[in-house]
Design a protein around this motif. Structure first.
Motif, short mmCIF file in Angstrom:
data_model
loop_
_atom_site.label_atom_id
_atom_site.label_comp_id
_atom_site.label_asym_id
_atom_site.label_seq_id
_atom_site.Cartn_x
_atom_site.Cartn_y
_atom_site.Cartn_z
N SER A 13 11.90 -3.79 -7.82
CA SER A 13 11.58 -4.93 -6.93
C SER A 13 10.10 -5.28 -7.09
CB SER A 13 11.90 -4.54 -5.49
OG SER A 13 11.01 -3.54 -5.06
N THR A 14 9.61 -6.16 -6.25
CA THR A 14 8.21 -6.54 -6.34
C THR A 14 7.30 -5.33 -6.11
OG1 THR A 14 8.91 -8.60 -5.29
CG2 THR A 14 6.54 -8.26 -5.52
N GLN A 15 7.65 -4.53 -5.09
CA GLN A 15 6.73 -3.49 -4.65
C GLN A 15 7.05 -2.09 -5.17
OE1 GLN A 15 5.01 -3.79 -0.78
NE2 GLN A 15 6.20 -5.59 -0.25
N GLY A 16 8.22 -1.89 -5.75
CA GLY A 16 8.54 -0.54 -6.19
C GLY A 16 9.84 -0.43 -6.95
N LEU A 17 10.18 0.81 -7.25
CA LEU A 17 11.43 1.08 -7.97
C LEU A 17 12.28 2.02 -7.11
CD1 LEU A 17 13.10 0.87 -10.67
CD2 LEU A 17 11.93 2.94 -11.40
N LEU A 37 10.10 4.70 -5.09
CA LEU A 37 8.65 4.87 -5.24
C LEU A 37 7.99 3.50 -5.09
CD1 LEU A 37 7.64 3.74 -8.29
CD2 LEU A 37 8.87 5.77 -9.02
N ALA A 38 6.74 3.53 -4.61
CA ALA A 38 5.97 2.28 -4.47
C ALA A 38 4.96 2.24 -5.62
CB ALA A 38 5.26 2.26 -3.13
N PHE A 39 4.90 1.09 -6.30
CA PHE A 39 4.00 0.98 -7.46
C PHE A 39 2.56 1.29 -7.08
CE2 PHE A 39 7.27 -2.37 -8.87
CZ PHE A 39 7.94 -1.48 -9.68
N ASP A 40 2.09 0.75 -5.95
CA ASP A 40 0.67 0.92 -5.58
C ASP A 40 0.29 2.40 -5.49
OD1 ASP A 40 0.87 -1.78 -5.26
OD2 ASP A 40 0.27 -1.85 -3.16
N GLU A 41 1.21 3.19 -4.91
CA GLU A 41 0.88 4.61 -4.72
C GLU A 41 1.24 5.47 -5.92
OE1 GLU A 41 2.97 4.15 -1.11
OE2 GLU A 41 1.27 2.76 -1.04
N ALA A 42 2.41 5.22 -6.52
CA ALA A 42 2.87 6.10 -7.60
C ALA A 42 2.13 5.81 -8.91
CB ALA A 42 4.38 5.93 -7.81
N LEU A 43 1.70 4.56 -9.09
CA LEU A 43 1.04 4.18 -10.35
C LEU A 43 -0.26 3.42 -10.04
CD1 LEU A 43 4.34 2.95 -12.06
CD2 LEU A 43 3.18 5.10 -12.51
N PRO A 44 -1.21 4.10 -9.36
CA PRO A 44 -2.40 3.40 -8.88
C PRO A 44 -3.27 2.83 -10.01
CG PRO A 44 -2.63 5.78 -8.58
CD PRO A 44 -1.23 5.54 -9.02
N HIS A 45 -3.13 3.39 -11.23
CA HIS A 45 -3.99 2.93 -12.34
C HIS A 45 -3.70 1.49 -12.76
CE1 HIS A 45 -0.61 5.47 -13.53
NE2 HIS A 45 -0.45 4.71 -14.59
N TYR A 46 -2.60 0.89 -12.24
CA TYR A 46 -2.37 -0.53 -12.55
C TYR A 46 -3.09 -1.45 -11.57
CZ TYR A 46 0.95 1.00 -16.02
OH TYR A 46 1.50 1.58 -17.13
N GLY A 47 -3.64 -0.84 -10.52
CA GLY A 47 -4.47 -1.61 -9.59
C GLY A 47 -3.73 -2.73 -8.87
N THR A 48 -2.46 -2.51 -8.56
CA THR A 48 -1.71 -3.57 -7.88
C THR A 48 -1.89 -3.47 -6.38
OG1 THR A 48 0.25 -2.15 -7.87
CG2 THR A 48 0.08 -3.80 -9.63
N ARG A 49 -1.65 -4.59 -5.73
CA ARG A 49 -1.54 -4.61 -4.27
C ARG A 49 -0.15 -5.13 -3.96
NH1 ARG A 49 -3.58 -4.62 0.56
NH2 ARG A 49 -3.51 -6.57 1.71
N HIS A 50 0.63 -4.30 -3.29
CA HIS A 50 2.04 -4.63 -3.04
C HIS A 50 2.77 -4.93 -4.36
CE1 HIS A 50 1.24 -4.59 1.20
NE2 HIS A 50 0.35 -5.56 1.09
#
Ligand code: XUL
Length: 543
Positions: A13-17, A37-50
């Motif tokens: 989805s937009t915010q996670g898998l 998992l939420a992208f912002d927290e699980a993959l912080p190196h992509y620097g996403t917000r939501h």
């Protein structure tokens, strides 16, 4: 005794898998695992917000396809840690945010076919992108391209009649055209343009996957009646496009089997990979709405209202969309961009926790004494608002509880108002998405729509829908595909105890408030007079 087959549904989805694993055997139908998992927290190196790579321009929204690929690695690693016996995996399918597009160069075909299980997936995909970032559904920068495509095919009505929707900024065709115009060399170096769904299915199958007819209908490129690419739309979009697009197939088509990468790295069997679809089409299955007559509301990053349709009834007002549905029928959908993030913005501005937000909602009067908020923090899809801005009518800026009720009422009234084109008589709504866990919000929904509202057992209807689609492709009865009712039975049924009934008095209040809300929208869009007198009259007589 042979092992019970497992079916995996993934939802990017937009915010996670998210992942849902189900098992189906005679007398045994259950959800084995639900995780996310939420992208912002699980993959912080992509620097996403939501989950979004935001830029200074609020109309630009992109994400990295590498992030989505890496999330697949993280999730499969999690699934392989012993919580499910992946050796029993029979089929896998997926759901993805709709409309976003991934641009791959000529090296992709071979890279997909030769993925090395000892090297992380993202590292092997990096060199195959002809465009680093994928534009996603929240991007609204293609107004010029929408106008160009519309003019080239003979107008909005023609485009909607043929493809199921007028031109929308987030749809893939206008996005492709913009890329072609702004980066012609990179466009020329693009060998394949995938949807998020077909890109992720390709990563699993180790070869280019087709797009399914449901997600393909969110592109302004597919002819709804034939379920083929519409030559006039391709021509209007960009040169040589036909050769860059995957084929369109039915949603139950096999895209291949889990490639050696997944088998060696995570111990998966060569399970069948069923083509992925969009999150809303998958949610039709995951909310159990496999026949016309039902309506679902998803309260996620986007809020959507959708329901199955036997025949395509295109929206002449240009508000909503007709997509193919994964059942082979159709679905109507209306999408609102200011969903969970708008609720969050109001909550944060008021300094509340979610339980306090719910209490504020309960403590305020239905109808909010005519205090109205148009929560267009981001550009809005329905109604179309390209320049974001929050509008308040009779709502003092410091009135925290008033804002809480106002944002929820506005969202529900907007959904009720703008889904009228679907002409579905509703007496029951299936609610899904993160905010559907909130009973106070669902009560406002029941009161605004004047319909019973049910919660579903599974929080993520899109991932469940993907798992059920995977199961459907594997469940043959006498050589024929199983009936959808049989596939969803026991999984996607609303919990009877969750039923929330509309209150007649409150529904009457919202019937009186709806024209006031519509007048506020018209005024904010510069199409109507000051709604002040209507608000005054509502305050006097409406409650
Ligand atoms: C639907 C839409 C959104 C995305 C969100 O048309 O744009 O609901 O699918 O993931």
């Amino acid at each position: 005794m042979s092992a019970v087959p497992l079916y995996l549904g993934l939802d990017s989805s937009t915010q996670g898998l998210a992942a849902v694993v189900i098992e189906i055997a005679p007398g045994q139908r259950r959800i084995v695992l639900e995780t996310s998992l939420a992208f912002d927290e699980a993959l912080p190196h992509y620097g996403t917000r939501h989950g979004v790579q935001r830029q200074a321009d609020p109309n630009v929204a992109t994400a990295s396809p590498l992030m989505w690929a890496e999330a697949l690695d993280v999730m499969m690693n999690r699934l392989a840690d012993g919580s499910v016996d992946l050796r029993n995996l029979a089929t896998v399918s997926g759901s993805a945010q709709q409309h976003g597009s991934v641009y791959l160069n000529g090296r992709a075909t071979r890279a997909l076919e030769t993925l090395d299980p000892s090297v992380p997936l993202a590292d092997q995909i990096r060199g195959t992108l002809s465009r680093d970032e994928a534009p996603i559904w929240m991007d609204s920068t293609t107004a010029a391209e929408c106008a160009e495509i519309t003019a080239a095919v003979g107008g909005s009505a023609v485009l909607a009649e043929r493809t199921g929707s007028r031109a929308f900024e987030r749809f893939t065709g206008p996005q492709i055209r913009k890329f072609f115009k702004q980066a012609p060399a990179s466009y020329a170096a693009t060998d394949r343009i995938h949807l998020v769904s077909s890109f992720l299915a390709s990563l699993l199958a180790g070869r280019h996957a087709p797009v399914d007819h449901a997600d393909a209908s969110g592109m302004n490129l597919m002819e709804l009646s034939t379920r083929r690419w519409w030559p006039a739309a391709l021509e209007a979009t960009s040169p040589g496009l036909a050769a860059k697009l995957p084929p369109i197939v039915a949603s139950w088509t096999e895209a291949g089997t889990l490639s050696r990468y997944w088998q060696v790295r995570y111990g998966c069997p060569p399970a069948k990979v069923i083509v992925w679809s969009g999150d809303n089409p998958c949610s039709v299955i995951g909310t159990g709405l496999v026949r016309e007559g039902g309506l679902a509301v998803s309260l996620g990053t986007s809020d959507t209202v959708f329901g199955p349709m036997r025949e395509p009834r295109v929206d002449s007002s240009g508000t909503g969309h007709v997509f193919g549905a994964p059942t082979g029928d159709y679905m109507g959908l209306t999408c609102f961009q200011n969903g969970s993030l708008a609720r969050e913005r109001v909550r944060d501005a008021c300094g509340l926790t979610w339980p306090e937000f719910s209490r504020a909602l309960e403590a305020t009067d239905p109808g909010n004494r005519g205090r109205i908020l148009l929560p267009w923090f981001e550009p809005e899809i329905t109604p179309p608002v390209l320049v974001p801005g929050v509008h308040r009518y009779g709502l003092p800026a410091g009135d925290g509880p008033g804002h809480v009720r106002a944002v929820i009422e506005a969202q529900q009234m907007a959904m009720a108002l703008h889904s009228r084109w679907m002409a579905v008589e509703v007496d029951a709504i299936h609610a899904t998405g993160g905010a559907a866990a909130n009973r106070q919000i669902l009560q406002v929904m029941a009161d605004v729509f004047g319909a019973d509202v049910y919660q579903l057992e599974v929080a993520n209807a899109a991932a469940l829908g993907a798992a059920l689609r995977a199961a459907h492709a594997d469940m043959n009865v006498d050589g024929r595909a199983a009936a959808w009712e049989d596939v969803v039975s026991g999984f996607a049924e609303p919990a009877a105890a969750s039923r929330q009934r509309p209150d007649a008095k409150r529904h009457a209040i919202y019937r009186a408030l709806m024209p006031v809300y519509a007048a506020c929208e018209a005024h904010a869009l510069g199409r109507g007079p000051d709604p002040g007198p209507l608000i005054e009259r509502f305050r006097r007589d409406g409650i």
